[in-house]
Enzyme design. Sequence first.
Site, PDB file in Angstrom:
ATOM      1  N   LEU A 158       7.031   1.224   3.354  1.00  0.00           N
ATOM      2  CA  LEU A 158       8.082   1.677   2.418  1.00  0.00           C
ATOM      3  C   LEU A 158       8.716   2.968   2.866  1.00  0.00           C
ATOM      4  O   LEU A 158      10.030   3.353   2.409  1.00  0.00           O
ATOM      5  CB  LEU A 158       7.298   2.119   1.108  1.00  0.00           C
ATOM      6  CG  LEU A 158       6.630   0.869   0.342  1.00  0.00           C
ATOM      7  CD1 LEU A 158       5.675   1.224  -0.708  1.00  0.00           C
ATOM      8  CD2 LEU A 158       7.713  -0.114  -0.006  1.00  0.00           C
ATOM      9  N   HIS A 165      -2.964   0.522   8.055  1.00  0.00           N
ATOM     10  CA  HIS A 165      -1.713   1.067   7.747  1.00  0.00           C
ATOM     11  C   HIS A 165      -1.956   2.377   7.077  1.00  0.00           C
ATOM     12  O   HIS A 165      -1.344   3.425   7.517  1.00  0.00           O
ATOM     13  CB  HIS A 165      -0.688   0.031   7.231  1.00  0.00           C
ATOM     14  CG  HIS A 165       0.638   0.391   7.161  1.00  0.00           C
ATOM     15  ND1 HIS A 165       1.646  -0.076   7.617  1.00  0.00           N
ATOM     16  CD2 HIS A 165       1.217   1.437   6.315  1.00  0.00           C
ATOM     17  CE1 HIS A 165       2.815   0.498   7.358  1.00  0.00           C
ATOM     18  NE2 HIS A 165       2.527   1.308   6.450  1.00  0.00           N
ATOM     19  N   GLU A 166      -2.523   2.247   5.887  1.00  0.00           N
ATOM     20  CA  GLU A 166      -2.693   3.446   5.055  1.00  0.00           C
ATOM     21  C   GLU A 166      -3.314   4.572   5.628  1.00  0.00           C
ATOM     22  O   GLU A 166      -2.953   5.832   5.317  1.00  0.00           O
ATOM     23  CB  GLU A 166      -3.136   3.076   3.697  1.00  0.00           C
ATOM     24  CG  GLU A 166      -2.202   2.108   2.976  1.00  0.00           C
ATOM     25  CD  GLU A 166      -0.414   2.250   2.932  1.00  0.00           C
ATOM     26  OE1 GLU A 166      -0.020   3.417   2.982  1.00  0.00           O
ATOM     27  OE2 GLU A 166       0.368   1.295   3.215  1.00  0.00           O
ATOM     28  N   GLY A 196       0.625  -1.168   0.206  1.00  0.00           N
ATOM     29  CA  GLY A 196      -0.037  -0.085   0.085  1.00  0.00           C
ATOM     30  C   GLY A 196       0.903   1.208   0.089  1.00  0.00           C
ATOM     31  O   GLY A 196       2.052   1.178   0.093  1.00  0.00           O
TER      32      GLY A 196
END
Length: 159
Positions: free
Chosen positions: A89, A130-131, A46
Amino acid sequence: MAILNIVKEGDETLRKHCRPVTEITPRIIRLLDDMRDTLADADGAGLAAPQVGILRRIAVCDTENGIVELINPEIVATEGQQNELEGCLSVPGVWGITDRPAKVTVKATDRYGKEFTVTGEELDARCFCHEIDHLDGVLFTDNAVHILTPEEVKELNKD
């Protein structure tokens, strides 16, 4: 489209609350396309707009049913619990165990301005949470119950 630069932990953008999208413009559509390309290039699960330096409530998730684009997402229902491995990321090389719901339903708007709901379980549920956390300036490390040591990461990479 374009591959965008993913900002890393320490960049203040990651700690800010994002503004809602009030109008879907060609610029928003281009951002969605670029985020899709960036996510694919980074081989992630994501990506949220603040991770590419844009403080808007937009995220893309690579689910078991393909890419889901989320504009102004909000979690409307959760069920169960999972305690699983998570990475980011924007925090490369760091892995942690987080407690997340096992099942999550999200209400959002798509690129055409249509409101929809999507439900995800396990990895998809973790990705949605999470996103959406990113949109509120929260990193997974804030929620981690355990951050893996370098030795644990090495062991994990053996598999």
